[in-house]
Design a protein around this motif. Sequence first.
Motif, PDB file in Angstrom:
ATOM      1  N   TRP A  56       0.823  -1.108   0.129  1.00 21.00           N
ATOM      2  CA  TRP A  56       0.016  -0.227   0.183  1.00 21.00           C
ATOM      3  C   TRP A  56       0.895   1.122   0.012  1.00 21.00           C
ATOM      4  CZ3 TRP A  56      -5.500   0.593   0.813  1.00 21.00           C
ATOM      5  CH2 TRP A  56      -6.259  -0.608   0.541  1.00 21.00           C
ATOM      6  N   LEU A  57       0.254   2.223  -0.582  1.00 25.52           N
ATOM      7  CA  LEU A  57       0.850   3.614  -0.630  1.00 25.52           C
ATOM      8  C   LEU A  57       0.166   4.873   0.258  1.00 25.52           C
ATOM      9  CD1 LEU A  57       3.342   5.431  -1.709  1.00 25.52           C
ATOM     10  CD2 LEU A  57       1.689   5.982  -3.616  1.00 25.52           C
ATOM     11  N   CYS A  58       0.927   5.596   0.910  1.00 25.92           N
ATOM     12  CA  CYS A  58       0.095   6.519   1.642  1.00 25.92           C
ATOM     13  C   CYS A  58       0.547   7.811   0.853  1.00 25.92           C
ATOM     14  CB  CYS A  58       0.430   6.943   3.199  1.00 25.92           C
ATOM     15  SG  CYS A  58      -0.359   8.191   3.764  1.00 25.92           S
ATOM     16  N   ARG A  59      -0.872   8.330  -0.009  1.00 25.45           N
ATOM     17  CA  ARG A  59      -0.148   9.520  -0.749  1.00 25.45           C
ATOM     18  C   ARG A  59       0.285  10.948   0.149  1.00 25.45           C
ATOM     19  NH1 ARG A  59      -1.547   9.144  -6.104  1.00 25.45           N
ATOM     20  NH2 ARG A  59      -2.746   7.497  -6.714  1.00 25.45           N
ATOM     21  N   ARG A  60      -0.170  10.825   1.240  1.00 24.13           N
ATOM     22  CA  ARG A  60       0.002  11.932   2.091  1.00 24.13           C
ATOM     23  C   ARG A  60       1.603  12.131   2.804  1.00 24.13           C
ATOM     24  NH1 ARG A  60      -3.831  11.742   6.302  1.00 24.13           N
ATOM     25  NH2 ARG A  60      -5.251  12.916   4.999  1.00 24.13           N
ATOM     26  N   CYS A  61       1.743  10.837   3.153  1.00 25.50           N
ATOM     27  CA  CYS A  61       3.261  10.683   3.753  1.00 25.50           C
ATOM     28  C   CYS A  61       4.121  10.198   2.700  1.00 25.50           C
ATOM     29  CB  CYS A  61       3.232   9.740   4.956  1.00 25.50           C
ATOM     30  SG  CYS A  61       2.235  10.128   6.244  1.00 25.50           S
ATOM     31  N   GLN A  62       3.859   9.761   1.531  1.00 24.60           N
ATOM     32  CA  GLN A  62       4.609   9.341   0.553  1.00 24.60           C
ATOM     33  C   GLN A  62       5.605   8.227   1.169  1.00 24.60           C
ATOM     34  OE1 GLN A  62       5.035  10.041  -3.023  1.00 24.60           O
ATOM     35  NE2 GLN A  62       3.138  10.792  -2.141  1.00 24.60           N
ATOM     36  N   VAL A  63       4.817   7.292   1.761  1.00 19.19           N
ATOM     37  CA  VAL A  63       5.614   6.009   2.218  1.00 19.19           C
ATOM     38  C   VAL A  63       4.660   4.723   1.941  1.00 19.19           C
ATOM     39  CG1 VAL A  63       6.465   7.276   4.204  1.00 19.19           C
ATOM     40  CG2 VAL A  63       4.383   6.099   4.434  1.00 19.19           C
ATOM     41  N   ALA A  64       5.233   3.857   1.735  1.00 19.97           N
ATOM     42  CA  ALA A  64       4.662   2.310   1.329  1.00 19.97           C
ATOM     43  C   ALA A  64       4.527   1.511   2.657  1.00 19.97           C
ATOM     44  CB  ALA A  64       5.411   1.558   0.395  1.00 19.97           C
ATOM     45  N   PHE A  65       3.527   0.783   2.721  1.00 20.14           N
ATOM     46  CA  PHE A  65       3.315  -0.204   3.924  1.00 20.14           C
ATOM     47  C   PHE A  65       2.726  -1.453   3.526  1.00 20.14           C
ATOM     48  CE2 PHE A  65       0.031   2.596   3.868  1.00 20.14           C
ATOM     49  CZ  PHE A  65      -1.161   1.761   4.292  1.00 20.14           C
ATOM     50  N   PHE A  66       2.584  -2.389   4.600  1.00 22.86           N
ATOM     51  CA  PHE A  66       1.980  -3.847   4.274  1.00 22.86           C
ATOM     52  C   PHE A  66       1.043  -3.854   5.588  1.00 22.86           C
ATOM     53  CE2 PHE A  66       6.087  -4.810   1.990  1.00 22.86           C
ATOM     54  CZ  PHE A  66       5.636  -4.854   0.576  1.00 22.86           C
ATOM     55  N   PRO A  67      -0.213  -3.746   5.255  1.00 23.01           N
ATOM     56  CA  PRO A  67      -1.110  -3.874   6.536  1.00 23.01           C
ATOM     57  C   PRO A  67      -1.011  -5.360   6.943  1.00 23.01           C
ATOM     58  CG  PRO A  67      -2.134  -3.011   4.468  1.00 23.01           C
ATOM     59  CD  PRO A  67      -0.809  -3.338   3.993  1.00 23.01           C
ATOM     60  N   GLU A  68      -1.343  -5.364   8.006  1.00 24.62           N
ATOM     61  CA  GLU A  68      -1.418  -6.813   8.959  1.00 24.62           C
ATOM     62  C   GLU A  68      -2.176  -7.896   8.002  1.00 24.62           C
ATOM     63  OE1 GLU A  68      -2.598  -8.844  13.233  1.00 24.62           O
ATOM     64  OE2 GLU A  68      -2.543  -6.509  13.100  1.00 24.62           O
ATOM     65  N   ALA A  69      -1.656  -8.889   8.043  1.00 26.46           N
ATOM     66  CA  ALA A  69      -2.412 -10.235   7.267  1.00 26.46           C
ATOM     67  C   ALA A  69      -2.520  -9.832   5.558  1.00 26.46           C
ATOM     68  CB  ALA A  69      -3.718 -10.621   7.762  1.00 26.46           C
ATOM     69  N   SER A  70      -1.805  -8.887   5.055  1.00 28.26           N
ATOM     70  CA  SER A  70      -2.149  -8.317   3.773  1.00 28.26           C
ATOM     71  C   SER A  70      -1.127  -9.409   2.918  1.00 28.26           C
ATOM     72  CB  SER A  70      -1.707  -7.241   3.444  1.00 28.26           C
ATOM     73  OG  SER A  70      -0.362  -7.037   3.666  1.00 28.26           O
ATOM     74  N   ILE A  71      -0.083 -10.002   3.324  1.00 29.18           N
ATOM     75  CA  ILE A  71       0.728 -10.765   2.573  1.00 29.18           C
ATOM     76  C   ILE A  71       0.286 -12.188   2.628  1.00 29.18           C
ATOM     77  CG2 ILE A  71       3.110 -11.665   2.471  1.00 29.18           C
ATOM     78  CD1 ILE A  71       3.958  -9.005   3.207  1.00 29.18           C
ATOM     79  N   ARG A  72       0.017 -12.619   3.899  1.00 24.55           N
ATOM     80  CA  ARG A  72      -0.508 -13.874   4.183  1.00 24.55           C
ATOM     81  C   ARG A  72      -1.058 -13.983   5.777  1.00 24.55           C
ATOM     82  NH1 ARG A  72       2.273 -17.134   7.864  1.00 24.55           N
ATOM     83  NH2 ARG A  72       4.567 -16.411   8.145  1.00 24.55           N
ATOM     84  N   PRO A  73      -2.077 -14.776   6.019  1.00 23.64           N
ATOM     85  CA  PRO A  73      -2.815 -14.496   7.415  1.00 23.64           C
ATOM     86  C   PRO A  73      -1.766 -14.803   8.302  1.00 23.64           C
ATOM     87  CG  PRO A  73      -3.848 -16.023   5.944  1.00 23.64           C
ATOM     88  CD  PRO A  73      -2.561 -15.780   5.153  1.00 23.64           C
ATOM     89  N   GLY A  74      -1.881 -13.847   9.448  1.00 24.78           N
ATOM     90  CA  GLY A  74      -0.878 -13.932  10.666  1.00 24.78           C
ATOM     91  C   GLY A  74       0.156 -13.221  10.518  1.00 24.78           C
ATOM     92  N   PHE A  75       0.739 -12.616   9.137  1.00 25.51           N
ATOM     93  CA  PHE A  75       1.705 -11.931   8.977  1.00 25.51           C
ATOM     94  C   PHE A  75       1.536 -10.442   9.541  1.00 25.51           C
ATOM     95  CE2 PHE A  75       5.377  -9.881   6.474  1.00 25.51           C
ATOM     96  CZ  PHE A  75       6.137 -10.823   6.763  1.00 25.51           C
ATOM     97  N   PRO A  76       2.676  -9.901  10.420  1.00 24.87           N
ATOM     98  CA  PRO A  76       2.291  -8.615  10.874  1.00 24.87           C
ATOM     99  C   PRO A  76       2.724  -7.479   9.909  1.00 24.87           C
ATOM    100  CG  PRO A  76       4.613  -9.520  11.317  1.00 24.87           C
ATOM    101  CD  PRO A  76       3.863 -10.774  10.643  1.00 24.87           C
ATOM    102  N   ALA A  77       1.873  -6.386  10.337  1.00 24.48           N
ATOM    103  CA  ALA A  77       1.943  -5.341   9.668  1.00 24.48           C
ATOM    104  C   ALA A  77       3.325  -4.680   9.458  1.00 24.48           C
ATOM    105  CB  ALA A  77       1.124  -4.308   9.938  1.00 24.48           C
ATOM    106  N   SER A  78       3.815  -3.868   8.590  1.00 21.65           N
ATOM    107  CA  SER A  78       5.037  -3.399   8.396  1.00 21.65           C
ATOM    108  C   SER A  78       4.869  -2.083   8.967  1.00 21.65           C
ATOM    109  CB  SER A  78       5.617  -3.319   6.985  1.00 21.65           C
ATOM    110  OG  SER A  78       4.676  -2.413   6.219  1.00 21.65           O
ATOM    111  N   PRO A  79       6.324  -1.530   9.359  1.00 26.56           N
ATOM    112  CA  PRO A  79       6.250  -0.027   9.450  1.00 26.56           C
ATOM    113  C   PRO A  79       6.002   0.644   8.386  1.00 26.56           C
ATOM    114  CG  PRO A  79       8.480  -0.965   9.646  1.00 26.56           C
ATOM    115  CD  PRO A  79       7.459  -2.136   9.363  1.00 26.56           C
ATOM    116  N   ALA A  80       5.997   2.151   8.386  1.00 27.46           N
ATOM    117  CA  ALA A  80       6.084   3.138   7.137  1.00 27.46           C
ATOM    118  C   ALA A  80       7.470   2.769   6.708  1.00 27.46           C
ATOM    119  CB  ALA A  80       5.934   4.320   7.594  1.00 27.46           C
TER     120      ALA A  80
END
Length: 192
Positions: free
Chosen positions: A141-165
């Motif tokens: 995912w991309l935050c247009r406001r902060c111009q950072v990418a991230f991976f929300p919790e369980a977006s890659i696979r179930p139980g995988f933690p969210a990433s930082p900015a």
Amino acid sequence: MSAPCPQCAAPDQSVAVSQALADTTRPLAGPTRALLAPPPGPRPAEEGLSGAAISLSVLAAVFGLLGILSLVRNRTDLAGYDPAYRVGYLVGPFVLPLFLLAIAAIVEVVKRSRRPAAPAAASPEEEARRQLHTRVWQAGWLCRRCQVAFFPEASIRPGFPASPAIPVEQFPLWVMTAAERAFGADAPAVAD
């Protein structure tokens, strides 16, 4: 679905990376677009020179060397000769090598124009790795406001933690790292 940005905690400016790249109403800047691009597919196979072009180039080199040696060994006094003869005497040994190089270049251009570059056949392990990287990239995912990418919790696979900015400059590296972490045992081992 919208995911809150880990930096500003607002979900209103967060968008999937693939959607951000496809959005024509708010296009991304060129460098950002390149950094967020999907993992590359297989590269075209590298093609070497054809045998005919190599043979002609070697012949040209041999004749060129012979021409240089003949000019070095023959120290004929050309003062009494016509200027055109003197130029011909100095340039003559190099006409055949240049002619052979031109033919070699034409042969190579014709060969490459008749045969389009075929993609390199990726091994099954390399293809599986590329598919995992693409799967992880699609979860980004991309935050247009902060111009950072991230991976929300369980977006890659179930139980995988969210990433930082993640700074956009580090996104390609995070895709590869997250793929290895998320699918470590399932990820194919490819010797680079």
